[in-house]
Design a protein around this motif. Structure first.
Motif, PDB file in Angstrom:
ATOM      1  N   ALA A 223       0.834  -1.204   0.000  1.00 34.48           N
ATOM      2  CA  ALA A 223       0.000   0.000   0.000  1.00 34.48           C
ATOM      3  C   ALA A 223       0.870   1.257   0.000  1.00 34.48           C
ATOM      4  CB  ALA A 223      -0.929  -0.001   1.208  1.00 34.48           C
ATOM      5  N   ILE A 224       1.934   1.249   0.798  1.00 33.07           N
ATOM      6  CA  ILE A 224       2.839   2.396   0.852  1.00 33.07           C
ATOM      7  C   ILE A 224       3.543   2.587  -0.484  1.00 33.07           C
ATOM      8  CG2 ILE A 224       4.987   3.249   1.899  1.00 33.07           C
ATOM      9  CD1 ILE A 224       3.966   1.938   4.537  1.00 33.07           C
TER      10      ILE A 224
ATOM     11  N   THR B  10       2.517   1.616  -3.398  1.00 27.46           N
ATOM     12  CA  THR B  10       1.534   2.055  -4.389  1.00 27.46           C
ATOM     13  C   THR B  10       1.279   3.551  -4.253  1.00 27.46           C
ATOM     14  OG1 THR B  10       0.496  -0.124  -4.403  1.00 27.46           O
ATOM     15  CG2 THR B  10      -0.819   1.701  -5.247  1.00 27.46           C
ATOM     16  N   LEU B  11       1.209   4.046  -3.021  1.00 30.60           N
ATOM     17  CA  LEU B  11       1.031   5.480  -2.794  1.00 30.60           C
ATOM     18  C   LEU B  11       2.225   6.261  -3.338  1.00 30.60           C
ATOM     19  CD1 LEU B  11      -0.615   7.758  -1.423  1.00 30.60           C
ATOM     20  CD2 LEU B  11       0.795   7.365   0.595  1.00 30.60           C
TER      21      LEU B  11
ATOM     22  N   GLY C  10       2.161   6.348  -7.040  1.00 33.47           N
ATOM     23  CA  GLY C  10       1.178   7.331  -7.489  1.00 33.47           C
ATOM     24  C   GLY C  10       1.740   8.740  -7.448  1.00 33.47           C
ATOM     25  N   LEU C  11       2.507   9.066  -6.405  1.00 35.54           N
ATOM     26  CA  LEU C  11       3.140  10.384  -6.314  1.00 35.54           C
ATOM     27  C   LEU C  11       4.126  10.603  -7.456  1.00 35.54           C
ATOM     28  CD1 LEU C  11       3.853  10.904  -2.522  1.00 35.54           C
ATOM     29  CD2 LEU C  11       2.592  12.422  -4.009  1.00 35.54           C
TER      30      LEU C  11
ATOM     31  N   ASN D 277       7.185  -2.522  -5.929  1.00 32.10           N
ATOM     32  CA  ASN D 277       5.756  -2.762  -6.080  1.00 32.10           C
ATOM     33  C   ASN D 277       5.492  -3.975  -6.969  1.00 32.10           C
ATOM     34  OD1 ASN D 277       3.122  -2.213  -5.473  1.00 32.10           O
ATOM     35  ND2 ASN D 277       3.031  -0.279  -6.546  1.00 32.10           N
TER      36      ASN D 277
END
Length: 184
Positions: free
Chosen positions: A8-9, A11-12, A15-16, A143
């Motif tokens: 999850a981290i 993926t975040l 995204g950034l 990821n």
């Protein structure tokens, strides 16, 4: 559970990174060039670390914020305070108490301000460094690896899209196997 949290981290962060890529690349399609404000000469309107988009300008007027190339090859973003008859521009940083000593010629002019994103320049500048590019590569690869770990077939885990078939009992319990695709 830990792997899912890490995923999850990552993926975040991914995204950034992709959002940053969009911040820089999409405006290029419109002909806008991103510049990062490196000094406080234009504060408070353009704070240090802001990302300023510059577009080509057919005409520059007094009061426009313009970008131009200085003699050393670096870009400068200041306000036009006068358009002279000879086609040059007098400029001054909003926070400076003095105007620039050299006038800007048409050849030096890059364009005028089209938009500003406060603080986004810090992130974009970091991404341009080897550490930023390496960080992007590590997050992307991490990821992918974690995605593969999470998708591995483990005993007792139902996989979506692969129906289970009960084929009999073993030690009083039903044995479940996965159906295989039949060649057709």
């Amino acid at each position: 559970m830990i792997v899912r949290g890490m995923r999850a981290i990552l993926t975040l962060l991914e995204g950034l990174f992709l959002f940053s890529l969009i911040l820089v690349s999409i405006p290029l399609l419109w002909g806008w060039k991103p510049f990062t404000v490196m000094s406080g000469s234009m504060e408070p309107e353009l704070a240090v670390g802001s990302l300023v988009y510059i577009r080509e300008a057919a005409a520059v007027e007094e009061g426009d914020v313009i970008a131009f190339e200085m003699a050393d090859g670096n870009a400068c973003i200041h306000r036009c305070i006068e358009v002279r008859d000879d086609g040059t521009y007098r400029t001054k940083g909003d926070a400076n108490s003095f105007e620039d000593t050299v006038s800007v010629t048409e050849d030096q002019l890059i364009g005028r301000e089209a938009g500003v994103l406060p603080c986004a320049g810090y992130w974009v500048e970091w991404l341009r460094t080897p550490a930023g590019m390496g960080g992007f590569a590590l997050v992307f690869m991490g990821n992918l690896v974690l995605g593969q770990i999470l998708s591995m077939d483990r005993p007792g885990r139902k996989m979506p899209g692969r129906p289970m078939l009960c084929i009999g009992k073993r030690n009083g319990k039903q044995k479940k196997v996965r159906r295989r695709k039949q060649d057709g």
